[in-house]
Design an enzyme around this catalytic site. Structure first.
Site, PDB file in Angstrom:
ATOM      1  N   ARG A 135      45.712  28.510  35.588  1.00  0.00           N
ATOM      2  CA  ARG A 135      46.270  29.222  36.741  1.00  0.00           C
ATOM      3  C   ARG A 135      46.261  28.331  37.989  1.00  0.00           C
ATOM      4  O   ARG A 135      47.184  28.367  38.808  1.00  0.00           O
ATOM      5  CB  ARG A 135      45.465  30.515  36.978  1.00  0.00           C
TER       6      ARG A 135
ATOM      7  N   LYS B 197      47.126  32.295  43.786  1.00  0.00           N
ATOM      8  CA  LYS B 197      45.970  32.508  44.661  1.00  0.00           C
ATOM      9  C   LYS B 197      46.058  31.507  45.813  1.00  0.00           C
ATOM     10  O   LYS B 197      45.190  30.653  45.975  1.00  0.00           O
ATOM     11  CB  LYS B 197      44.666  32.338  43.873  1.00  0.00           C
TER      12      LYS B 197
ATOM     13  N   GLU C 117      49.080  46.300  42.719  1.00  0.00           N
ATOM     14  CA  GLU C 117      47.642  46.064  42.541  1.00  0.00           C
ATOM     15  C   GLU C 117      46.901  46.417  43.824  1.00  0.00           C
ATOM     16  O   GLU C 117      47.504  46.883  44.794  1.00  0.00           O
ATOM     17  CB  GLU C 117      47.386  44.623  42.116  1.00  0.00           C
TER      18      GLU C 117
END
Ligand SMILES: *Cc1c(COP(=O)(O)O)cnc(C)c1O
Length: 325
Positions: A63, A166, A202
């Site tokens: 990721r 992120k 989310e």
């Protein structure tokens, strides 16, 4: 902490462990001016057998490399990433809480540390890993349910944006919304999709699941939702337990009529949703208690991380003593 340096097209330096301390940066550092930075969140645990393990570091490495690409930064090679994380864990072994009491939270960070005045990628990069011991989230051996409110005015991410990365810039904008929710007694907000303002995406830093009988549904990843490693792990464990797991659109209406809901993330693991408030109407799940499905999946995942449940899937990476030396 661990520090690794990279020139734009150059090689990554050796993984060096050094004392935790301030960084020295040019005021023109790309990260300070243009937000060229990404981070990860992961954990290391002591197991019942006295080993120290890290949970699925290969997944964080993958990721992190994706995120670097999105932000025009050189990806940290997966083996370098895992080596750096393991060295950070090893160097801080004495600070890892005893089994069952907590874990060592690790924060890998990749920043455009070199100076650039015009908008463009930094000439050089710094990859850091630092850490802190953290306690388990539950109080008195019980998972504490969270009270969520559906947010209709602000969005966390848009299609084609950076919601699935992120990147550092994604997190301060949620604070205004989160603080307002907290002032009204909520734990956090549920974000809706930016196109229809209808489907759940989310929570500020965790993924969302809804349970109806034997079916567990979670919003499908479409580029605006962060692809959580806990999400992915819980999906695998739920399927193993015989649940039908559906990744698709999840509407607010479905949530309001559900048996139970829970959220997942490295920090919280699995946290039950006690209530969801939508347009002033509060829906309480199992009288603010803990849903049986969320609890079972929490027990399964934490059992695996503590070594109580056999690691058949190879999710634990052993960190030998003295690995950083
Ligand atoms: C990190 C994060 C998550 C959870 O991901 P994990 O890999 O499970 O820790 C979910 N949503 C957002 C927005 C996040 O930043």
């Amino acid at each position: 902490m661990v520090k690794v340096h990279c020139e734009r097209d150059g090689e990554w330096s050796a993984v060096a462990v050094e004392p935790y301390g301030d960084l020295s940066l040019s005021p023109a550092a790309a990260v300070l001016n243009y937000g060229q930075g990404i981070f990860e969140g992961m954990k290391a645990f002591r197991t019942v057998d006295g080993e120290v393990v890290c949970f699925r570091p290969d997944q964080n490495a993958a990721r992190f490399a994706e995120g670097a690409g999105r932000m025009s930064m050189p990806p940290v090679p997966a083996d370098k990433f895992v080596e750096a994380v393991k060295k950070c864990i090893s160097a801080n072994r004495d600070f890892i809480p005893p089994e069952g009491k907590g874990s060592l939270y690790l924060r890998p960070l990749l920043i455009g540390s070199g100076p650039i005045l015009g908008l463009g990628p930094a000439p050089s990069y710094t990859f850091l890993v630092y850490c802190s011991p953290v306690a388990s989230y539950f109080k008195g051996g019980q998972l504490t349910p969270i009270d969520l409110v559906v947010e209709e005015s602000y969005h966390r991410a848009a299609p084609g944006g950076t919601g699935s990365t992120k990147c550092i810039g994604n997190y301060s904008p949620v604070l205004k919304v989160q603080l307002a929710a907290k002032a009204q007694g909520f734990s956090d907000v549920i974000y809706l999709d930016a196109v229809n303002n209808k489907y759940i995406e989310e929570v500020s830093s965790c993924n969302f699941f809804v349970v109806n009988g034997n079916v567990i549904a979670t919003p499908a990843l479409g580029g605006s939702i962060l692809p959580g490693i806990t999400r992915k792990s819980i999906i695998a464990l739920a399927k193993q337990k015989g649940f039908v797991v559906e990744e698709r659109e999840v509407s607010v209406e479905e949530v309001i009529g559900a048996d139970e809901c829970f959220c997942t993330g490295t920090a919280v693991v699995v946290v039950p949703v006690g209530s969801v408030t939508f347009r002033g109407e509060k829906t309480v799940f199992q009288e603010g208690g803990i849903g049986v499905v969320g609890q079972a999946l929490y027990d399964e995942l934490t059992g695996l991380q503590s070594g109580k449940v056999q690691d058949k899937l190879g999710w634990l990476e052993n960190v030998p003593e003295g690995f950083h030396e």
